[in-house]
Design a protein around this motif. Structure first.
Motif, PDB file in Angstrom:
ATOM      1  N   MET A   3       0.559  49.496  49.150  1.00 37.65           N
ATOM      2  CA  MET A   3      -0.184  49.375  50.711  1.00 37.65           C
ATOM      3  C   MET A   3      -0.170  47.772  51.256  1.00 37.65           C
ATOM      4  O   MET A   3      -0.102  47.409  49.930  1.00 37.65           O
ATOM      5  CB  MET A   3      -1.463  49.930  50.297  1.00 37.65           C
ATOM      6  N   THR A   4       1.023  47.593  51.627  1.00 35.66           N
ATOM      7  CA  THR A   4       0.902  46.329  52.572  1.00 35.66           C
ATOM      8  C   THR A   4      -0.345  46.161  53.262  1.00 35.66           C
ATOM      9  O   THR A   4      -0.568  46.879  53.643  1.00 35.66           O
ATOM     10  CB  THR A   4       1.705  46.374  53.510  1.00 35.66           C
TER      11      THR A   4
ATOM     12  N   ASP B 112      -7.666  43.681  54.953  1.00 36.73           N
ATOM     13  CA  ASP B 112      -7.724  45.565  55.555  1.00 36.73           C
ATOM     14  C   ASP B 112      -8.021  45.906  53.931  1.00 36.73           C
ATOM     15  O   ASP B 112      -7.235  46.736  53.413  1.00 36.73           O
ATOM     16  CB  ASP B 112      -7.468  46.292  56.112  1.00 36.73           C
ATOM     17  N   ALA B 113      -8.225  44.990  52.036  1.00 40.20           N
ATOM     18  CA  ALA B 113      -7.959  45.439  51.430  1.00 40.20           C
ATOM     19  C   ALA B 113      -9.139  44.304  50.959  1.00 40.20           C
ATOM     20  O   ALA B 113      -9.603  43.324  50.914  1.00 40.20           O
ATOM     21  CB  ALA B 113      -6.626  45.330  51.048  1.00 40.20           C
ATOM     22  N   ILE B 114      -9.168  45.159  49.182  1.00 36.61           N
ATOM     23  CA  ILE B 114     -10.203  44.295  48.779  1.00 36.61           C
ATOM     24  C   ILE B 114      -9.369  44.586  47.820  1.00 36.61           C
ATOM     25  O   ILE B 114      -9.548  45.243  46.789  1.00 36.61           O
ATOM     26  CB  ILE B 114     -11.620  44.835  48.229  1.00 36.61           C
TER      27      ILE B 114
ATOM     28  N   ASN C 227      -4.577  45.661  62.489  1.00 32.84           N
ATOM     29  CA  ASN C 227      -4.848  44.258  63.147  1.00 32.84           C
ATOM     30  C   ASN C 227      -5.543  44.319  64.288  1.00 32.84           C
ATOM     31  O   ASN C 227      -5.158  44.983  65.058  1.00 32.84           O
ATOM     32  CB  ASN C 227      -3.207  44.319  62.579  1.00 32.84           C
ATOM     33  N   LEU C 228      -6.078  42.874  64.250  1.00 32.94           N
ATOM     34  CA  LEU C 228      -7.052  43.317  65.476  1.00 32.94           C
ATOM     35  C   LEU C 228      -6.576  41.517  66.308  1.00 32.94           C
ATOM     36  O   LEU C 228      -6.879  40.219  65.186  1.00 32.94           O
ATOM     37  CB  LEU C 228      -8.569  43.096  65.114  1.00 32.94           C
TER      38      LEU C 228
END
Lengths: 210, 162
Positions: free
Chosen positions: A1-2, A25-27, B2-3
């Motif tokens: 996942m990108t 948007d990832a850890i 995306n923000l």
């Protein structure tokens, strides 16, 4: 996942300057390494200092027992759970794990899907424990903004919910404008907060043109 | 996800935080997760005794928190919390390593730490006595050492419930 990266700005509360930062948007591995090698030693120093100064434990960081490595390992591969982090100068400044399965409770949106913020924590140097001056501001707000945006992207219209640690009640109620649904008997009597569609629109509203 | 927002928008959000504390989720606070092996009804006296036990065993061996952490392969901040905070619930791995290091039975130390249900009422009674006799002061007194040794003996006894 990108991994999607949003460019954000954080004020350095010590220097008064702003800094470029990333909302991811990832850890993945690096944030967990930062938690282990940077957050934990810093937290240990803070606790030693608080203990030495006789600061009541009610004022100690309430997330001091958290283990982010375990938190992310237990939901590894589960698509209903997502991780977010904020990084600045190559160091993780905040972490958040969300769950997409809970339903809203507030009367006007009860039973509708939302993004539930299971855990949100900023790096210990970004907290004002024991009267310290936090390093970067805006990390918690950036993570809440990410939860709201994810809710919109998932078709949940910005609805989010969370249980606040007592020290943070004021932030969610007054700064984020969330509904305070009171102490939750099923969750250690932590107060449960929910953001409605309208409140989410207000929270993410862009600046009005001059 | 995306923000995209302006620099001013992010700074304004930060200003509105007013340096407030920000955190969500009970997580590892006592009794937070049904999925863990944590005993919500673990007697408070046991937890007090657990912290005192770790502190006195460490001091009896003339170790600092950092030295114990290094020798037992544990995190110093968690040890500090265990010794100072009766509401803290240690990780099972931590108790396992402490039991190994102090050479006491793991199952009984787990009970003392509140990680398993109390199955041995005598251990609880002895924990109360130990906690009452071992109130922390800087130097380990002869009385504290006696209390510690007596409690280690009780902890190491074979229990009829095991």
């Amino acid at each position: 996942m990108t991994v999607q990266v949003s460019e954000i700005s954080l004020p350095n509360r010590q220097s008064g300057q702003s800094a470029q930062a990333e909302l991811r948007d990832a850890i993945d591995e690096q944030p967990l390494l930062d938690w282990m090698t940077r957050w934990q030693p810093f937290t240990a120093d803070v606790l030693r200092d608080l203990a030495a100064r006789g600061v009541p434990k009610s004022q100690w960081p309430q997330s001091r027992h958290w283990n982010w490595g375990a938190k992310m390992a237990e939901v590894s591969g589960l698509i209903a759970f997502r991780g977010f982090c904020v990084t600045c100068n190559g160091v993780t400044q905040g972490l958040m794990r969300v769950d997409l399965t809970p339903l809203a409770r507030e009367d006007t949106q009860a039973g509708k899907p939302l993004v539930y913020v299971e855990y949100l924590e900023v790096a210990p140097w970004n907290r004002g424990d024991g009267g310290r001056t936090p390093h970067y501001g805006g990390v918690g707000s950036a993570l809440i903004a990410a939860a709201v945006k994810l809710s919109i992207d998932e078709g949940f219209r910005g609805r989010i919910g969370l249980h606040s640690l007592p020290q943070a009640d004021g932030f969610y109620r007054d700064t984020c404008g969330m509904m305070d649904l009171g102490p939750d008997d099923g969750y250690q009597r932590l107060r449960y907060f929910e953001m409605t569609e309208t409140q989410a629109q207000a929270f993410l509203r862009e600046e009005a043109p001059e | 996800m995306n923000l995209t927002r302006s620099k001013e928008w992010w700074i304004d959000k930060a200003v509105r935080e007013q340096e407030r504390t920000i955190a969500a989720g009970a997580g590892d606070l006592p009794g937070a997760h049904a999925s863990t092996a944590i005993s919500e009804s673990a007697p408070g006296e046991n937890r007090i005794a657990f912290g005192r036990f770790v502190s006195l065993m460490r001091r009896n061996r003339r170790l600092t928190v950092e030295e114990l952490a290094e020798k037992a392969e544990l995190d110093a901040s968690e040890l500090l919390i265990i010794e100072d905070d009766v509401h803290a619930l240690p990780e099972p791995r931590t108790v396992f390593h402490l039991a190994q290091f102090f050479e006491v039975p793991q199952s009984r130390l787990m009970q003392l730490a509140g990680l398993t249900m109390a199955s041995d009422s005598r251990l609880t009674q002895e924990a109360v006595r130990f906690a009452a006799r071992s109130e922390s002061i800087d130097a380990l007194t002869r009385e504290q050492r006696a209390a510690l040794e007596a409690f280690v003996a009780v902890l190491s006894e074979a229990s009829s419930n095991e």
